[in-house]
Design a protein around this motif. Structure first.
Motif, PDB file in Angstrom:
ATOM      1  N   GLY A  99     -39.428 -67.894 -14.828  1.00  0.00           N
ATOM      2  CA  GLY A  99     -39.216 -67.678 -16.262  1.00  0.00           C
ATOM      3  C   GLY A  99     -39.899 -68.759 -17.087  1.00  0.00           C
ATOM      4  N   ILE A 100     -40.920 -68.358 -17.844  1.00  0.00           N
ATOM      5  CA  ILE A 100     -41.679 -69.353 -18.614  1.00  0.00           C
ATOM      6  C   ILE A 100     -40.919 -69.777 -19.869  1.00  0.00           C
ATOM      7  CG2 ILE A 100     -43.749 -69.720 -19.994  1.00  0.00           C
ATOM      8  CD1 ILE A 100     -45.266 -68.050 -18.117  1.00  0.00           C
ATOM      9  N   ASN A 101     -40.323 -68.807 -20.560  1.00  0.00           N
ATOM     10  CA  ASN A 101     -39.712 -69.132 -21.852  1.00  0.00           C
ATOM     11  C   ASN A 101     -38.545 -70.109 -21.698  1.00  0.00           C
ATOM     12  OD1 ASN A 101     -41.532 -67.403 -22.959  1.00  0.00           O
ATOM     13  ND2 ASN A 101     -40.119 -65.665 -23.048  1.00  0.00           N
ATOM     14  N   PHE A 102     -37.720 -69.866 -20.671  1.00  0.00           N
ATOM     15  CA  PHE A 102     -36.584 -70.769 -20.449  1.00  0.00           C
ATOM     16  C   PHE A 102     -37.071 -72.180 -20.130  1.00  0.00           C
ATOM     17  CE2 PHE A 102     -33.435 -72.664 -17.530  1.00  0.00           C
ATOM     18  CZ  PHE A 102     -32.388 -72.771 -18.421  1.00  0.00           C
ATOM     19  N   THR A 103     -38.079 -72.308 -19.250  1.00  0.00           N
ATOM     20  CA  THR A 103     -38.561 -73.647 -18.889  1.00  0.00           C
ATOM     21  C   THR A 103     -39.342 -74.287 -20.026  1.00  0.00           C
ATOM     22  OG1 THR A 103     -39.910 -72.330 -17.413  1.00  0.00           O
ATOM     23  CG2 THR A 103     -38.633 -74.076 -16.432  1.00  0.00           C
TER      24      THR A 103
ATOM     25  N   LEU B 299     -28.541 -82.237 -19.942  1.00  0.00           N
ATOM     26  CA  LEU B 299     -28.758 -80.821 -20.272  1.00  0.00           C
ATOM     27  C   LEU B 299     -29.910 -80.249 -19.454  1.00  0.00           C
ATOM     28  CD1 LEU B 299     -28.297 -80.647 -24.146  1.00  0.00           C
ATOM     29  CD2 LEU B 299     -26.889 -79.548 -22.405  1.00  0.00           C
ATOM     30  N   PHE B 300     -30.946 -81.065 -19.230  1.00  0.00           N
ATOM     31  CA  PHE B 300     -32.072 -80.610 -18.415  1.00  0.00           C
ATOM     32  C   PHE B 300     -31.594 -80.274 -17.008  1.00  0.00           C
ATOM     33  CE2 PHE B 300     -35.521 -81.115 -15.457  1.00  0.00           C
ATOM     34  CZ  PHE B 300     -36.588 -80.509 -16.082  1.00  0.00           C
ATOM     35  N   LEU B 301     -30.734 -81.159 -16.460  1.00  0.00           N
ATOM     36  CA  LEU B 301     -30.214 -80.917 -15.103  1.00  0.00           C
ATOM     37  C   LEU B 301     -29.383 -79.635 -15.069  1.00  0.00           C
ATOM     38  CD1 LEU B 301     -29.266 -84.536 -13.985  1.00  0.00           C
ATOM     39  CD2 LEU B 301     -31.064 -83.091 -13.047  1.00  0.00           C
ATOM     40  N   CYS B 302     -28.580 -79.411 -16.121  1.00  0.00           N
ATOM     41  CA  CYS B 302     -27.808 -78.163 -16.204  1.00  0.00           C
ATOM     42  C   CYS B 302     -28.762 -76.968 -16.232  1.00  0.00           C
ATOM     43  CB  CYS B 302     -26.938 -78.143 -17.464  1.00  0.00           C
ATOM     44  SG  CYS B 302     -25.621 -79.334 -17.434  1.00  0.00           S
ATOM     45  N   GLY B 303     -29.850 -77.110 -17.002  1.00  0.00           N
ATOM     46  CA  GLY B 303     -30.836 -76.035 -17.097  1.00  0.00           C
ATOM     47  C   GLY B 303     -31.457 -75.740 -15.745  1.00  0.00           C
TER      48      GLY B 303
END
Lengths: 237, 96
Positions: free
Chosen positions: A91-95, A137-141
């Motif tokens: 998924g590009i948009n999420f990343t 938050l990045f880790l959660c993502g």
């Protein structure tokens, strides 16, 4: 400036060598890390030993990432079929959102350092806290991306480590980066606690700058990883 | 006290540049252009972003030339290997 610099130089061996690192009132703080107050070096200028050390560590770390990315490039360049049937697209948009998050946390990191230089305690703590929040938050993502929160993650969708070069290189590179984010969050939390205890008062910003170097490096590596792991493979071959 | 460079305006400007380049990167993927120009564009954008972070956020702009080079040269070695790798791949694919 010149007279106080001389007095700081003279005072450094006297006060810096002892263990009594706290509580003597000097205009120019010479307590704490004596390396912060070495006279400018012909080659490295005013860069502290800690900073130079962190830079050389980051160089070796960059080579680790370089090795992984080159291995990925070799495997991908040789493969006749990179995406096996049943394997999901990334998924590009999420990343891209995660990329933006890391860029934001880099900005809050430089602002925390700026506040430390200007001896603004509250601002420094706020921005350090925001930086840690960004990393968390990045880790959660990344957890959501792998395992899924409120929807299937990549593993459930069929991207399993060890099943293909695509899956293995993806998990190896992104999780190696994730380990760096986790390290950065822990490192910054330690720095935050030390700031809370008042160890960076009076414009002592050296340790914050060094921690910032590590954090910006994590951001820098993600820019490269995002491009080569996420964006490039989406092209129709 | 070591000399410290604080320029909040510059930090926000770099933030804006990084944000715009990220939008551009994602946008370029959706354009549907040919593979080689897309690869070149993405690599270029990534390198510009990485350089921005290094020079301004990591304060390399303000370090001495020797320290800057001691960092830039090792960092460029993987990029050099990547170039060889791409050249080798392209050479192998030539219709001999």
């Amino acid at each position: 400036m010149s007279t106080s610099a001389v007095s700081a130089k003279e005072a450094a061996p006297k006060h810096g060598s002892g263990t009594h690192a706290h509580g003597h009132g000097h205009d120019h703080d010479v307590q704490g890390d004596p390396h912060e107050h070495w006279p400018p070096d012909a080659q490295f200028g005013t860069a502290s030993l800690g900073k130079i050390g962190m830079w050389f560590f980051l160089c070796s770390d960059a080579l680790s990432f370089g090795g992984l990315l080159l291995a990925y490039g070799i495997l991908r360049g040789q493969s006749t079929e990179w995406h096996h049937p049943g394997e999901p697209e990334l998924g590009i948009n999420f990343t891209a959102g995660l990329t933006f998050l890391l860029i934001c946390s880099s900005v809050t990191m430089v602002l925390a350092h700026a506040a430390a230089v200007e001896n603004k305690r509250k601002e420094m703590l706020t921005f350090l806290g925001l930086t840690i929040l960004g990393g968390a938050l990045f880790l959660c993502g990344q957890y959501k991306e792998y395992f899924g929160i409120g929807g299937p993650g990549l593993i459930e969708e069929g991207l399993v480590f060890g099943h293909s070069a695509y899956a293995s290189t993806f998990y190896l590179i992104t999780s190696f980066h994730g380990c760096h984010v986790l390290t950065g969050v822990i490192y910054l939390t330690v720095i935050f606690i030390r700031a809370l205890l008042g160890q960076f008062e009076g414009g002592k910003h050296n340790h914050i700058e060094i921690a910032g170097l590590f954090w910006h490096f994590v951001d820098l590596v993600w820019i490269i990883v995002f491009t080569f792991v996420y964006l490039v493979p989406t092209t129709p071959s | 006290m070591s000399k410290s460079h604080v320029n909040r305006k510059e930090y926000w400007a770099i933030f804006a540049v990084l944000f715009l380049l990220t939008v551009l990167e994602v946008g370029v993927v959706y354009l549907g252009i040919a593979k080689t120009p897309l690869f070149v564009a993405l690599t270029g954008l990534a390198l510009v972003k990485a350089t921005c972070v290094g020079l301004f956020f990591m304060h390399l702009k303000h370090e001495t030339p020797i320290l800057r080079r001691s960092i830039a040269i090792p960092m460029s070695i993987p990029a050099f290997y990547a170039l060889i790798l791409i050249a080798e791949g392209a050479w192998r694919r030539l219709p001999w």
